[in-house]
Structures are given as structure tokens and as C-alpha cells.
Design a protein around this motif. Structure first.
Motif, PDB file in Angstrom:
ATOM      1  N   MET A   1     -56.235  50.499 106.990  1.00 22.60           N
ATOM      2  CA  MET A   1     -57.071  49.807 105.943  1.00 22.60           C
ATOM      3  C   MET A   1     -58.486  50.179 105.879  1.00 22.60           C
ATOM      4  N   LYS A   2     -59.097  50.686 107.001  1.00 24.44           N
ATOM      5  CA  LYS A   2     -60.484  51.385 106.951  1.00 24.44           C
ATOM      6  C   LYS A   2     -60.334  52.773 106.134  1.00 24.44           C
ATOM      7  N   CYS A   3     -59.369  53.393 106.497  1.00 21.81           N
ATOM      8  CA  CYS A   3     -59.185  54.711 105.645  1.00 21.81           C
ATOM      9  C   CYS A   3     -59.031  54.531 104.210  1.00 21.81           C
ATOM     10  N   LEU A   4     -58.392  53.506 103.963  1.00 29.44           N
ATOM     11  CA  LEU A   4     -58.123  53.126 102.536  1.00 29.44           C
ATOM     12  C   LEU A   4     -59.596  52.777 101.592  1.00 29.44           C
TER      13      LEU A   4
ATOM     14  N   ASP B   1     -62.270  61.711 110.915  1.00 30.22           N
ATOM     15  CA  ASP B   1     -62.046  62.577 112.129  1.00 30.22           C
ATOM     16  C   ASP B   1     -60.447  62.736 112.572  1.00 30.22           C
ATOM     17  N   ASP B   2     -59.727  62.028 111.980  1.00 28.80           N
ATOM     18  CA  ASP B   2     -58.245  62.071 111.828  1.00 28.80           C
ATOM     19  C   ASP B   2     -57.616  63.254 110.635  1.00 28.80           C
ATOM     20  N   TRP B   3     -58.632  63.531 110.118  1.00 27.14           N
ATOM     21  CA  TRP B   3     -58.032  64.325 108.789  1.00 27.14           C
ATOM     22  C   TRP B   3     -57.188  65.404 109.016  1.00 27.14           C
ATOM     23  N   PRO B   4     -57.703  66.508 109.952  1.00 27.76           N
ATOM     24  CA  PRO B   4     -56.828  67.716 110.298  1.00 27.76           C
ATOM     25  C   PRO B   4     -55.432  67.308 110.764  1.00 27.76           C
ATOM     26  N   LYS B   5     -55.596  66.338 111.589  1.00 31.90           N
ATOM     27  CA  LYS B   5     -54.224  65.908 112.416  1.00 31.90           C
ATOM     28  C   LYS B   5     -53.331  65.544 111.294  1.00 31.90           C
TER      29      LYS B   5
ATOM     30  N   LEU C   1     -53.221  66.093 108.148  1.00 29.26           N
ATOM     31  CA  LEU C   1     -52.843  67.240 107.426  1.00 29.26           C
ATOM     32  C   LEU C   1     -51.828  68.236 108.090  1.00 29.26           C
ATOM     33  N   ASN C   2     -52.025  68.383 109.427  1.00 31.30           N
ATOM     34  CA  ASN C   2     -50.998  69.094 110.150  1.00 31.30           C
ATOM     35  C   ASN C   2     -49.671  68.591 110.216  1.00 31.30           C
ATOM     36  N   GLY C   3     -49.771  67.005 110.192  1.00 36.56           N
ATOM     37  CA  GLY C   3     -48.512  66.325 110.530  1.00 36.56           C
ATOM     38  C   GLY C   3     -47.906  66.624 108.993  1.00 36.56           C
ATOM     39  N   ILE C   4     -48.507  66.484 107.972  1.00 38.19           N
ATOM     40  CA  ILE C   4     -47.749  66.728 106.591  1.00 38.19           C
ATOM     41  C   ILE C   4     -47.331  68.142 106.400  1.00 38.19           C
ATOM     42  N   LEU C   5     -47.991  69.106 106.904  1.00 40.17           N
ATOM     43  CA  LEU C   5     -47.582  70.727 106.920  1.00 40.17           C
ATOM     44  C   LEU C   5     -46.364  70.793 107.734  1.00 40.17           C
ATOM     45  N   SER C   6     -46.418  70.195 109.010  1.00 36.85           N
ATOM     46  CA  SER C   6     -45.008  70.460 109.775  1.00 36.85           C
ATOM     47  C   SER C   6     -43.946  69.654 109.366  1.00 36.85           C
ATOM     48  N   GLU C   7     -44.145  68.577 108.855  1.00 32.90           N
ATOM     49  CA  GLU C   7     -42.815  67.746 108.507  1.00 32.90           C
ATOM     50  C   GLU C   7     -42.111  68.471 107.143  1.00 32.90           C
ATOM     51  N   ILE C   8     -43.100  68.851 106.065  1.00 35.12           N
ATOM     52  CA  ILE C   8     -42.590  69.043 104.770  1.00 35.12           C
ATOM     53  C   ILE C   8     -42.926  70.502 104.062  1.00 35.12           C
ATOM     54  N   SER C   9     -43.592  71.070 104.725  1.00 38.25           N
ATOM     55  CA  SER C   9     -44.198  72.364 104.087  1.00 38.25           C
ATOM     56  C   SER C   9     -42.930  73.240 103.497  1.00 38.25           C
TER      57      SER C   9
ATOM     58  N   LEU D   1     -52.227  59.381 101.379  1.00 36.31           N
ATOM     59  CA  LEU D   1     -51.616  60.370 102.529  1.00 36.31           C
ATOM     60  C   LEU D   1     -51.059  59.510 103.642  1.00 36.31           C
ATOM     61  N   ILE D   2     -51.458  58.273 103.841  1.00 38.33           N
ATOM     62  CA  ILE D   2     -50.969  57.410 104.894  1.00 38.33           C
ATOM     63  C   ILE D   2     -49.759  56.813 104.232  1.00 38.33           C
ATOM     64  N   ILE D   3     -49.735  56.597 103.212  1.00 39.64           N
ATOM     65  CA  ILE D   3     -48.566  56.122 102.401  1.00 39.64           C
ATOM     66  C   ILE D   3     -47.119  57.141 102.466  1.00 39.64           C
ATOM     67  N   LEU D   4     -48.039  58.266 102.139  1.00 43.43           N
ATOM     68  CA  LEU D   4     -46.707  59.513 102.220  1.00 43.43           C
ATOM     69  C   LEU D   4     -46.352  59.722 103.447  1.00 43.43           C
ATOM     70  N   GLU D   5     -46.944  59.523 104.716  1.00 45.07           N
ATOM     71  CA  GLU D   5     -46.307  59.642 106.054  1.00 45.07           C
ATOM     72  C   GLU D   5     -45.422  58.741 106.108  1.00 45.07           C
ATOM     73  N   THR D   6     -45.609  57.372 105.591  1.00 45.17           N
ATOM     74  CA  THR D   6     -44.480  56.594 105.741  1.00 45.17           C
ATOM     75  C   THR D   6     -43.200  56.881 104.989  1.00 45.17           C
ATOM     76  N   VAL D   7     -43.358  57.467 103.860  1.00 47.93           N
ATOM     77  CA  VAL D   7     -42.438  57.724 103.012  1.00 47.93           C
ATOM     78  C   VAL D   7     -41.420  58.846 103.783  1.00 47.93           C
ATOM     79  N   ILE D   8     -42.132  59.746 104.184  1.00 48.50           N
ATOM     80  CA  ILE D   8     -41.267  60.823 105.073  1.00 48.50           C
ATOM     81  C   ILE D   8     -40.751  60.273 105.923  1.00 48.50           C
ATOM     82  N   LYS D   9     -41.126  59.482 106.778  1.00 48.56           N
ATOM     83  CA  LYS D   9     -40.592  58.874 107.885  1.00 48.56           C
ATOM     84  C   LYS D   9     -39.410  58.072 107.348  1.00 48.56           C
ATOM     85  N   VAL D  10     -39.552  57.296 106.396  1.00 47.39           N
ATOM     86  CA  VAL D  10     -38.383  56.559 105.779  1.00 47.39           C
ATOM     87  C   VAL D  10     -37.340  57.576 105.280  1.00 47.39           C
ATOM     88  N   ILE D  11     -37.715  58.517 104.600  1.00 45.32           N
ATOM     89  CA  ILE D  11     -36.726  59.616 104.303  1.00 45.32           C
ATOM     90  C   ILE D  11     -35.937  60.113 105.539  1.00 45.32           C
ATOM     91  N   LYS D  12     -36.645  60.285 106.484  1.00 45.05           N
ATOM     92  CA  LYS D  12     -35.699  61.092 107.765  1.00 45.05           C
ATOM     93  C   LYS D  12     -34.912  60.077 108.342  1.00 45.05           C
TER      94      LYS D  12
END
Ligand code: PLP
Length: 485
Positions: free
Chosen positions: A107-110, A122-126, A128-136, A374-385
């Protein structure tokens, strides 16, 4: 006749029963009023007094909409096969997404939206790395943006910057003349370079991307455009199996034109630095091209020292049965840039390391994306998998395609040319009036669908669209065609 590939695909994908993925969905559409109904009409008047609202079809109740069903302001319940112009991966109010912002950190990120290029969290690189490793699509870098148009627009800049750096020589400083000429839009600092695109393409409506959009005049009229080359995109005949020779000829002709345009624009003094192409031309009519076409296109780009940008704004995110549509093409190497938006919730692009500018501030804006999305996208990817939604897409897509082919056979005077991958499907009406009539009649029966090109009906359901939804759609489509008959 169903093709053998379709039958095999169906056998492979006998994986899902009829139980619905999103609990609490209605069982069928319910239409209570004309659409738009009285409440939507009243709201339209209100909105129309504030802005040009001529594109608004209806107002939506986002509290009541659920899963594959959109509920409008008049309480009509529509089965949505168009999903906010192809941009809702998990339908409406997916339970996992409803939970995302219960987390205080999320919520605070939003609410503390950062200028990501200057003050990232301070969690942004992590993240982005998560997105890259999941779906790039096998590309090592990511640049985030706001929307599809600005992703393409900024990706063009990366292409020009890299092209010029290569020409100038790595680590060679800009000259004084380059620095002074670029600020007054003159060469050598502002060089004459171009991006090649294709007839009927759609890459967005901002000024640069609009120069590569060629689907409808209303997007372009009165707006100045760059003199950039426009090649012909293949126009296939269907069914593909029966028109192989002719369609191969199409590929050859179009690729020869691409080569000619490279030469022509080199001679004109506006060399081609990159090519932008959709894996399936979407707004322009769901025009497909073969894997061989894309393989050759990549070879031609490389031969001419130009970069290949694949625009997956509409095709990306799983709707073709693979996360990225170009993964169906078996390219020799990944494209140089892959742009995304829509189902990804946030705009941006994956790219090669070569595409990263050496200096800061060259590709930049205030927000450069949105951590909340991006936080929403992380959950979308989790649900897709977790829910194996790509398999669901393949299964439902096969059922839909078989159903459309059957309708084609039964109503051959009205519809033809079923095509597409996964649930990213389209069928042509014999002309644009008939297509529009089909869309209107489908809506009156509780099916929200969309058109593209001059005479196509396009399907863009969410990844949670299942066989029982496909059956409702096909049944209503059949009723519509019968009424026309
Ligand atoms: C292939 C493609 N590229 C780019 C865009 C532009 O995206 P946006 O509308 O988010 O600017 C679209 C939008 O429909 C699209 O389909």
C-alpha cells in the motif's frame, strides 16, 4: 474439417473441467435494458459536457463486475470477450488481486509514487529482477514506462542512440557541433534516421509511435509524420493449409519490399535504424505472418545493421498460449527489444544490454512506470503459473477455434478466415457493415466483443476464459448469424 493439429491440440489439452476459476461468477449473461441503457446514457451526457466522449460504449460498475463478466451501470451482465481492449489478464475482481493492497508495504509503494529514475524504492532492483527472471523473453534488461505508445516511443530512442553509438565508435565523445546542432533539431546532432514499419500496423498514438501506425486515418489526420519507410505486411488466405503456396509468395514479396526499402532510404539519406513489427497485427485486422516470415525479417534487419523491435503490447501476457507471441516463431536470437503494456498492467520493454544508453538521462521521464502496477503484475504472474492459465488458454482457444470454424462452414456467406493463436482469435465478416451488425447483435445478447481492421471480429478474453464461457459465446454468435440469415 478441423485440422489434424487442432484435434491433437485438443487431446493434449483435455485438462480442465467445467468448474469456474473465479468463484461467484454469474452462470450466463443477463440483459435487462438496451445497451447503453438509461443510466449509461445519462452519464454519457454528463461526461460529454466535460470532454469528447464519443468512444464511450457504456459505464461499468466495477464493484459488481466479476471474473469474465462485466456489469454495466444499468445492471446488465455481459460476458466479456474484449476485456478493456485486451488488458485484463485475470478478469474482474480476481480474489488474489483484491488482497494485494491489504499488505501495508504494498500500500505504501502505491500511495508514495516515486520518480523511479531518481528516487526508486529500496526494493525496486529486486522487484525488477523478479520480473526479468519470471517472464523475460531471454532478454537481460528492462526499462519501465507508462503505456504502450510511450514504450514504443522510448524504445525508438534506444534504437537511435545505439545505432549512432555504433556508428560513432564506442566511448567516442559527442562533438561540439553535435551538441549545438541537436538542440535546434539539425544534423549532425539530430541525425536523419528512420524506423521501418508495416502497412496496417498499430503502435500507438504519441507523435513518434504514430509515424509507425497505419491502421485508420482518424488516428493520423492533421498530425505531421516522419518520412519513414512503410512495408507491406503479408495478407494471408484461409484456411492456411489450403493456401500454402500463395501465402509463401506473400511472405517472399513482402520481405523483398523490406530489402528494397532499406536500400531506398539509405539512398534518400534517411537510413533505417530499426524495424517495428507486431507478431499479429492487432488493431489493423488480426493479420498473421508465418514464423518463417519473422525469421527472415530478423535476418534482413541484422544484415542491414538495424535492430528488431517486436511490439507485444497486445499479444503479450499469455493470450496466445505462450507468454510472448514471438516465442511461437523460433527466432535465431531474441529480438533486440520487446515492448509490453496492457495485460502486463504497466508499460515498458525488455532489451539487450547493447540497447542500454551509456549516459544517464537519455531515456527518462518523471514516473518511468509505477511500482503499484508492478506489484499487481507480480500477483498476475503468480496466478498464471499456479493456475496453469497458459494451458487453459490453449484448451479454451482450441475449443473456440473449432467452434468458429464450424460457424464458418454453416454460415459461409457471412463469415470466413478464422485465425489466431490461443484465445487471441479473429473471424472475418464479409464486409464492415455486417461486422458492425454482428457486434451490435452480440452485445444485445450479453456478449461484449470487439472489432479490428475493416471487417474482423476479434476475441480478447481474459486468461481465465474457460470452455463453458466459450460455449456461451459460440452459442450466442450462432444465434446472431441465424438472425441475419
Ligand atoms: C500493438 C500495440 N502497440 C501499441 C499500442 C498502444 O498502447 P497504448 O494504447 O497503451 O498507448 C497498442 C494499443 O492498442 C497496441 O495494440
Amino acid at each position: 474439417m478441423w485440422s489434424r493439429a487442432l484435434r491433437n491440440n485438443l487431446k493434449l489439452n483435455q485438462i480442465r473441467g467445467a468448474s469456474t476459476i473465479v468463484k461467484g461468477e454469474p452462470e450466463a449473461p443477463v440483459v435487462k435494458t438496451d445497451i447503453p441503457g438509461p443510466k449509461s446514457k445519462q452519464l454519457l451526457q454528463e461526461l460529454g459536457s466535460l470532454q469528447q466522449a464519443g468512444t464511450v460504449q457504456m459505464f461499468v460498475n466495477y464493484d459488481k463486475s466479476i471474473g469474465n463478466y462485466l456489469v454495466d451501470a444499468d445492471d446488465n451482465i455481459l460476458l466479456d470477450t474484449y476485456t478493456q481492449i485486451s488488458s485484463l489478464p485475470l478478469g474482474y475482481n480476481h480474489p488474489e488481486l483484491l488482497k494485494v493492497f491489504n499488505d501495508q508495504h504494498n500500500m505504501k509503494c502505491l500511495i508514495n509514487r516515486p520518480a523511479l529514475g531518481v528516487f526508486p524504492g529500496d526494493d525496486w532492483p529486486k522487484r525488477l529482477n523478479g520480473i526479468l527472471s519470471e517472464i523475460s523473453p531471454k532478454l537481460p534488461n528492462i526499462t519501465t514506462m507508462m503505456c504502450g505508445s510511450c514504450s514504443n516511443e522510448n524504445a525508438f530512442k534506444n534504437i537511435f542512440i545505439t545505432y549512432q553509438r555504433k556508428k560513432r565508435g564506442e566511448n567516442v565523445e559527442f562533438t561540439a557541433e553535435e551538441k549545438s546542432s541537436c538542440v535546434v533539431n539539425q544534423p549532425p546532432g539530430a541525425p536523419k534516421l528512420s524506423i521501418m514499419s508495416f502497412k496496417n500496423a498499430f503502435h500507438g498514438r504519441t507523435l513518434g509511435s504514430l509515424s509507425t501506425t497505419h491502421s485508420k486515418y482518424i488516428h493520423k489526420i492533421d498530425i505531421p509524420s516522419f518520412d519513414w519507410p512503410i512495408a507491406t505486411f503479408p495478407q494471408y488466405k484461409y484456411p492456411l493449409e489450403e493456401n500454402q503456396r500463395e501465402n509463401e509468395e506473400q511472405d517472399k514479396k513482402c520481405l523483398a519490399e523490406v530489402e528494397e526499402l532499406f536500400e531506398k532510404y539509405e539512398k534518400k539519406g534517411i537510413p533505417v535504424a530499426g524495424i517495428i513489427v507486431e507478431p499479429i497485427q492487432s488493431e489493423g485486422g488480426d493479420n498473421e505472418a508465418s514464423p518463417q516470415f519473422f525469421q527472415q525479417l530478423q535476418k534482413i534487419a541484422k544484415k542491414n545493421n538495424a535492430y528488431l523491435l517486436i511490439d507485444e503490447v497486445q499479444t503479450g501476457g499469455g493470450c496466445t498460449g505462450k507468454f510472448w507471441c514471438h516465442e511461437h516463431f523460433n527466432l535465431e536470437t531474441p529480438p533486440d527489444i520487446v515492448t509490453f503494456s496492457k495485460k502486463m498492467q504497466m508499460g515498458g520493454y525488455f532489451h539487450t544490454a547493447e540497447m542500454t544508453p551509456k549516459q544517464p538521462s537519455r531515456v527518462f521521464n518523471t514516473w518511468m512506470g509505477d511500482p503499484g502496477k508492478l506489484i499487481i503484475l507480480e500477483t498476475v504472474i503468480k496466478v498464471i503459473k499456479e493456475q496453469k492459465l497458459l494451458e487453459n488458454v490453449l484448451h479454451t482457444g482450441t475449443m473456440l477455434k473449432i467452434g468458429l470454424l464450424e460457424l464458418e462452414k454453416e454460415f459461409c456467406y457471412y463469415v470466413n478466415s478464422t485465425r489466431g493463436r490461443g484465445t487471441f482469435l479473429a473471424i472475418n465478416a464479409t464486409d464492415s457493415n455486417l461486422r458492425d451488425e454482428i457486434l451490435t447483435k452480440l452485445k444485445a445478447k450479453g456478449i461484449q466483443s470487439g472489432g479490428c481492421g475493416t471487417k474482423s471480429v476479434r476475441l480478447r478474453p481474459a486468461l481465465i476464459f474457460q470452455e463453458h464461457h466459450a460455449n456461451i459465446f459460440l452459442d450466442k454468435f450462432r444465434q446472431v448469424l441465424k438472425e441475419i440469415k
